[in-house]
Structures are given as C-alpha cells and as structure tokens.
Design a protein around this motif. Sequence first.
Motif, PDB file in Angstrom:
ATOM      1  N   GLU A 194     -78.354   1.173 -41.573  1.00 23.27           N
ATOM      2  CA  GLU A 194     -77.995   1.680 -42.901  1.00 23.27           C
ATOM      3  C   GLU A 194     -79.076   1.350 -43.921  1.00 23.27           C
ATOM      4  N   ARG A 195     -79.685   0.183 -43.826  1.00 29.86           N
ATOM      5  CA  ARG A 195     -80.757  -0.222 -44.739  1.00 29.86           C
ATOM      6  C   ARG A 195     -81.959  -0.677 -43.899  1.00 29.86           C
ATOM      7  N   PRO A 196     -82.678   0.274 -43.343  1.00 29.77           N
ATOM      8  CA  PRO A 196     -83.825  -0.110 -42.497  1.00 29.77           C
ATOM      9  C   PRO A 196     -85.029  -0.508 -43.343  1.00 29.77           C
ATOM     10  N   ASP A 197     -85.961  -1.210 -42.715  1.00 27.98           N
ATOM     11  CA  ASP A 197     -87.265  -1.429 -43.345  1.00 27.98           C
ATOM     12  C   ASP A 197     -88.028  -0.109 -43.312  1.00 27.98           C
ATOM     13  N   LEU A 198     -88.864   0.106 -44.346  1.00 27.78           N
ATOM     14  CA  LEU A 198     -89.505   1.411 -44.524  1.00 27.78           C
ATOM     15  C   LEU A 198     -91.027   1.289 -44.519  1.00 27.78           C
ATOM     16  N   THR A 199     -91.663   2.422 -44.375  1.00 31.55           N
ATOM     17  CA  THR A 199     -93.113   2.540 -44.542  1.00 31.55           C
ATOM     18  C   THR A 199     -93.410   3.908 -45.131  1.00 31.55           C
ATOM     19  N   ARG A 200     -94.620   4.083 -45.593  1.00 28.51           N
ATOM     20  CA  ARG A 200     -95.042   5.358 -46.199  1.00 28.51           C
ATOM     21  C   ARG A 200     -96.456   5.685 -45.753  1.00 28.51           C
ATOM     22  N   PHE A 201     -96.758   6.981 -45.733  1.00 31.53           N
ATOM     23  CA  PHE A 201     -98.138   7.440 -45.554  1.00 31.53           C
ATOM     24  C   PHE A 201     -98.771   7.624 -46.930  1.00 31.53           C
ATOM     25  N   VAL A 251    -118.574  13.558 -71.588  1.00 33.21           N
ATOM     26  CA  VAL A 251    -118.703  12.132 -71.256  1.00 33.21           C
ATOM     27  C   VAL A 251    -118.684  11.980 -69.738  1.00 33.21           C
ATOM     28  N   PRO A 252    -119.652  11.270 -69.165  1.00 33.52           N
ATOM     29  CA  PRO A 252    -119.657  11.095 -67.695  1.00 33.52           C
ATOM     30  C   PRO A 252    -118.362  10.430 -67.228  1.00 33.52           C
ATOM     31  N   HIS A 253    -117.784  10.952 -66.183  1.00 34.05           N
ATOM     32  CA  HIS A 253    -116.535  10.402 -65.666  1.00 34.05           C
ATOM     33  C   HIS A 253    -116.387  10.765 -64.198  1.00 34.05           C
ATOM     34  N   ARG A 254    -115.457  10.096 -63.563  1.00 41.61           N
ATOM     35  CA  ARG A 254    -115.149  10.370 -62.165  1.00 41.61           C
ATOM     36  C   ARG A 254    -113.642  10.453 -62.013  1.00 41.61           C
ATOM     37  N   VAL A 255    -113.192  11.421 -61.248  1.00 40.42           N
ATOM     38  CA  VAL A 255    -111.759  11.603 -61.002  1.00 40.42           C
ATOM     39  C   VAL A 255    -111.472  11.242 -59.546  1.00 40.42           C
ATOM     40  N   VAL A 256    -110.577  10.286 -59.350  1.00 36.10           N
ATOM     41  CA  VAL A 256    -110.142   9.900 -58.009  1.00 36.10           C
ATOM     42  C   VAL A 256    -108.654  10.216 -57.894  1.00 36.10           C
ATOM     43  N   SER A 257    -108.242  10.580 -56.712  1.00 38.51           N
ATOM     44  CA  SER A 257    -106.853  10.974 -56.511  1.00 38.51           C
ATOM     45  C   SER A 257    -106.227  10.172 -55.390  1.00 38.51           C
ATOM     46  N   GLY A 258    -104.924  10.161 -55.399  1.00 36.88           N
ATOM     47  CA  GLY A 258    -104.163   9.493 -54.355  1.00 36.88           C
ATOM     48  C   GLY A 258    -102.764  10.073 -54.294  1.00 36.88           C
ATOM     49  N   ALA A 259    -102.105   9.894 -53.159  1.00 36.97           N
ATOM     50  CA  ALA A 259    -100.750  10.425 -53.000  1.00 36.97           C
ATOM     51  C   ALA A 259    -100.005   9.590 -51.977  1.00 36.97           C
ATOM     52  N   ARG A 260     -98.677   9.592 -52.126  1.00 34.23           N
ATOM     53  CA  ARG A 260     -97.808   8.879 -51.199  1.00 34.23           C
ATOM     54  C   ARG A 260     -96.731   9.817 -50.676  1.00 34.23           C
ATOM     55  N   SER A 261     -96.369   9.602 -49.419  1.00 34.37           N
ATOM     56  CA  SER A 261     -95.349  10.448 -48.796  1.00 34.37           C
ATOM     57  C   SER A 261     -93.952   9.891 -49.073  1.00 34.37           C
ATOM     58  N   ASP A 262     -92.964  10.589 -48.552  1.00 34.62           N
ATOM     59  CA  ASP A 262     -91.599  10.074 -48.578  1.00 34.62           C
ATOM     60  C   ASP A 262     -91.485   8.887 -47.616  1.00 34.62           C
ATOM     61  N   SER A 263     -90.336   8.257 -47.625  1.00 35.20           N
ATOM     62  CA  SER A 263     -90.124   7.045 -46.818  1.00 35.20           C
ATOM     63  C   SER A 263     -89.870   7.396 -45.349  1.00 35.20           C
ATOM     64  N   TYR A 264     -90.341   6.511 -44.484  1.00 36.10           N
ATOM     65  CA  TYR A 264     -90.105   6.609 -43.044  1.00 36.10           C
ATOM     66  C   TYR A 264     -89.537   5.272 -42.564  1.00 36.10           C
ATOM     67  N   ALA A 265     -88.545   5.357 -41.679  1.00 36.16           N
ATOM     68  CA  ALA A 265     -87.945   4.144 -41.120  1.00 36.16           C
ATOM     69  C   ALA A 265     -88.893   3.518 -40.112  1.00 36.16           C
ATOM     70  N   MET A 266     -88.946   2.200 -40.144  1.00 36.41           N
ATOM     71  CA  MET A 266     -89.801   1.478 -39.215  1.00 36.41           C
ATOM     72  C   MET A 266     -89.305   1.655 -37.771  1.00 36.41           C
ATOM     73  N   PRO A 267     -90.170   1.433 -36.787  1.00 36.06           N
ATOM     74  CA  PRO A 267     -89.793   1.649 -35.386  1.00 36.06           C
ATOM     75  C   PRO A 267     -88.522   0.886 -34.992  1.00 36.06           C
ATOM     76  N   GLY A 268     -87.568   1.606 -34.369  1.00 34.18           N
ATOM     77  CA  GLY A 268     -86.341   1.008 -33.887  1.00 34.18           C
ATOM     78  C   GLY A 268     -85.297   0.767 -34.952  1.00 34.18           C
ATOM     79  N   GLN A 269     -85.539   1.154 -36.202  1.00 32.85           N
ATOM     80  CA  GLN A 269     -84.584   0.881 -37.271  1.00 32.85           C
ATOM     81  C   GLN A 269     -84.012   2.160 -37.868  1.00 32.85           C
ATOM     82  N   GLU A 270     -84.282   3.278 -37.244  1.00 33.13           N
ATOM     83  CA  GLU A 270     -83.820   4.531 -37.826  1.00 33.13           C
ATOM     84  C   GLU A 270     -82.302   4.642 -37.867  1.00 33.13           C
ATOM     85  N   GLY A 271     -81.583   3.902 -37.051  1.00 38.20           N
ATOM     86  CA  GLY A 271     -80.134   3.964 -37.041  1.00 38.20           C
ATOM     87  C   GLY A 271     -79.474   3.014 -38.014  1.00 38.20           C
TER      88      GLY A 271
END
Length: 452
Positions: free
Chosen positions: A113-120, A91-111
């Motif tokens: 306790e509950r910083p805002d986060l981002t991911r790649f 059967v004709p089909h297409r496979v697409v992939s995706g991935a996410r990294s671990d969490s990174y603290a936003m600029p200036g918030q690494e210190g």
Amino acid sequence: MRGRTPLVFRRALSEPLLLAAAFGSILLATTTLVALLTYAASVTDLGVRQAVETAPLTLTSTTVTSSVKADDYARIDRMVRDGITRGYAGVPHRVVSGARSDSYAMPGQEGRERPDLTRFATYDDLRERADLVAGAWPGESPAGTVEAALSQPAAEAMRVAPGGEFSVVGRLDGRTVKVKVAGVFRLRASDGDRWAGDELLRTGTQVGDYTTYGPLVVPATTFVSRFATSVSATWTAVPDLSGLIREDLRPLAASVTGIEATLRGGCTGCTVFTGLPAMLTQLDRAALVARSTMLIPVLQLLVLAAYALTLTARLLSDHRRMEVALLRSRGAGSVRLATLAGGEALLVALPCAVAAPYLAPPLLALVGGTGTPLWQNPGATTFAISAAVALACAVLLALPRCAGRAGRTSRSRGARARRPAGHPPAGRGRPGAAGGGGAGDLAAPALRRAGD
C-alpha cells in the motif's frame, strides 16, 4: 595688418601671472571634477559587478516550469529558450533543463500500500557537474532495458552497483520498466546553488509521505520518448552578469520581467520564477544613492573654483583699465571688448578641457582606492563633462570684465541723458577748457603710438 588672434595673444601675454593663475584654477577645477565624477561612476559600477557576481544563483537565475508530454516537449523547449533569450536582451546566459518522471515502485514492493518509490530524471548539465565513481554514463535506450546512472548516495541506499539490473513498476500506469545501472557518479558540489531545490539528487533519498530513492538518471532522448507523460520539466537560465553596468540595471530588470508575458501566449502551463528584477532594481537604487553622495564635494569644488576665478577676473579687469581706455579711444565698442575678453578666457580654458580627461586617471591612481590605471582612453562623456566645466570657468573669467564695461557704458549714457539741454559739459565754456582740450589732443597721438 594685425588681426584679432594676434591681439588676443598679445593681451594674454601682457598679464602672464594672472592668466597663469587663472589657467591653474581652471585646470585644477576641471581635472578634479572629472576625477570625482569618474570615481563615482567607477565605484558604483564596481559595486554593481561585485554584487551580481557574488549573488546566489537563486537570485540571478530565471526558472521556468511546465508540464510536458512526448509530443509537445520539443515545441515547449524551443519556445521557452527563445523567450528567455529575448528576455535577457543580449546578456550572455546559458539555459539548462531537467525533468522528472512519475513515481515507480521499488523492486518487489509494487503490491504494498505504501511502497518505497523511485523516479527517472534527466539533466542537461549533469556530466559537467559530476564525476563518475564507477561504470559509465548511460547510453540511449529507445526500447527494452533502460540504462541509468545513480548518485553515490542513492546507489548505496538502494544497494546496487554498476551492471546490476532490476525492474520497477509505474504507480499510475502499472507499466514495468527493466533498469540496468550503467554507472555511479558523485556531484562535485552537492551543496551548490545549482542543486539547491533538488534534495533527491543531492542526498539520494527523500523522505515524506513516501520514501523515494534515486533518481535514475537517463539521457534526454530516452526520457522524452519513454517517460514524458505529462511530467514536470524545468528550464533554468543562468546569466553572466560580470559585464553589467549601472545603466543596464533597470532595462534588464524590465526585460526579464517580460519573459512571463512572452511565454503566456504559447505556453499556458508555463510558470516563471525569478528574483533578478527585484535584485537589479535594488542595486540601481543603491548605485543612485552612492552617486548622489558625490554631489556634496562636487558642489563644494564648484563654489571654490567660482570664487577663485571671480577674484582672478576682478584683478585682471583692474589691470586692464588703461588698456580698455586706450581701445575705447581708438573706437572699440562694448561688443568688441567683450569678444576680446571671451577669446582670452577661451584661450586659457580650452587647453584645460583637453588635458583634464587625461590627468584625471593619474590623480585617482595617486590618491588610490579604485584600481584606476595611470593611463586610459577617455570616453566621449568624459570629454563632454570636461568641456562643460571649462566653458563655465571661461564664462566666469570673462563675465566680470564684460559686466563692468556694460555697467560703465550704461552709467555714461545715463549721465548724458540726464544733462539739461543747452548745458555744456564740464570743462566747456569755462576758462581753461581750451587748454584741457588741447592737452587731450596732444595726449591722444601719444596713446595711439603706445598702443601700436
């Protein structure tokens, strides 16, 4: 010298009206039955196609998730794609992939306790499903500053623009990554099925225990080389089911179900989720029920056709009594007479078997409702059904005459067997018997000349 075929034709032409009625009955029955079966098949196939084409992607797709690292991503990716290809069985089909990294603290918030986060993140088909609003798509970044793209909602929430740079710090390894925003994009269908489970990409912000912005989209090679540290990767198979017919439903369901068993041997961390087998099984049951409802008109048509052909055969048998008597007087046995009756029936039925598959589409187009074209090349199955119906009609047309002759022959033999030994037949040994025999001897040559 006359052969059998000319005699069959002569017998058929001797009763043209009755045989024309038989021909019409067989042609009508065969054409209508083929049309009904074609209608049932076309309607169910059309329903199956519409159902699979309008089904949401969450039902028709197959999703495989696994934890990957930089050194095993290529092996797992190849294994998953091969397993999905075998599972979809052509059967004709297409496979697409995706991935996410671990969490990174936003600029200036690494210190904090509950910083805002981002991911790649990385997506195979993002460029096909999004439009650039500003800047350009990111290039590969094997080292140094990482080029990334952001969705328009994420860029607005993070207050960055193309060309802006900032640094983020990994929550697990404490690694600092410098990021340059290469471009800003907008999804063409942010509420579409493709992104149904990716709230962060659709809205740019995900609020839970932590507030996460992003994702920072990078090319696949950059992600694998710099961010694939036991992260979750997803493969989504999107099949093209527009050419699917009812006969393919259950085999495809079984084949897709076997994807998980196929991957289990080489990818112990792979998890397979799909709603396609359940949907295909349900469609197969619905199509079977839809086709079974056509049995009632088919059976009604068969009963009416059998009744009409039986009446026609009885009339034809009554009209042929003198001819049968003549043939018997010339030495024709029951087998010979049955062969003539069968040949005559086939002479009427065979043209109907050939014509019915070509007449059924115009009949369906005349009544309307399925979009059947006026002309289409019939398949082998259609000809097989038409031939089977025509052959059954031929048997019904010839059977009363054969059964009637067999019955009369059996009664005649029984009467001779019950006659007492030494008792002469009626008309013999009595006055006038000789006269009766002489009249019969005189009439026989006349019957023979009339038959010739």
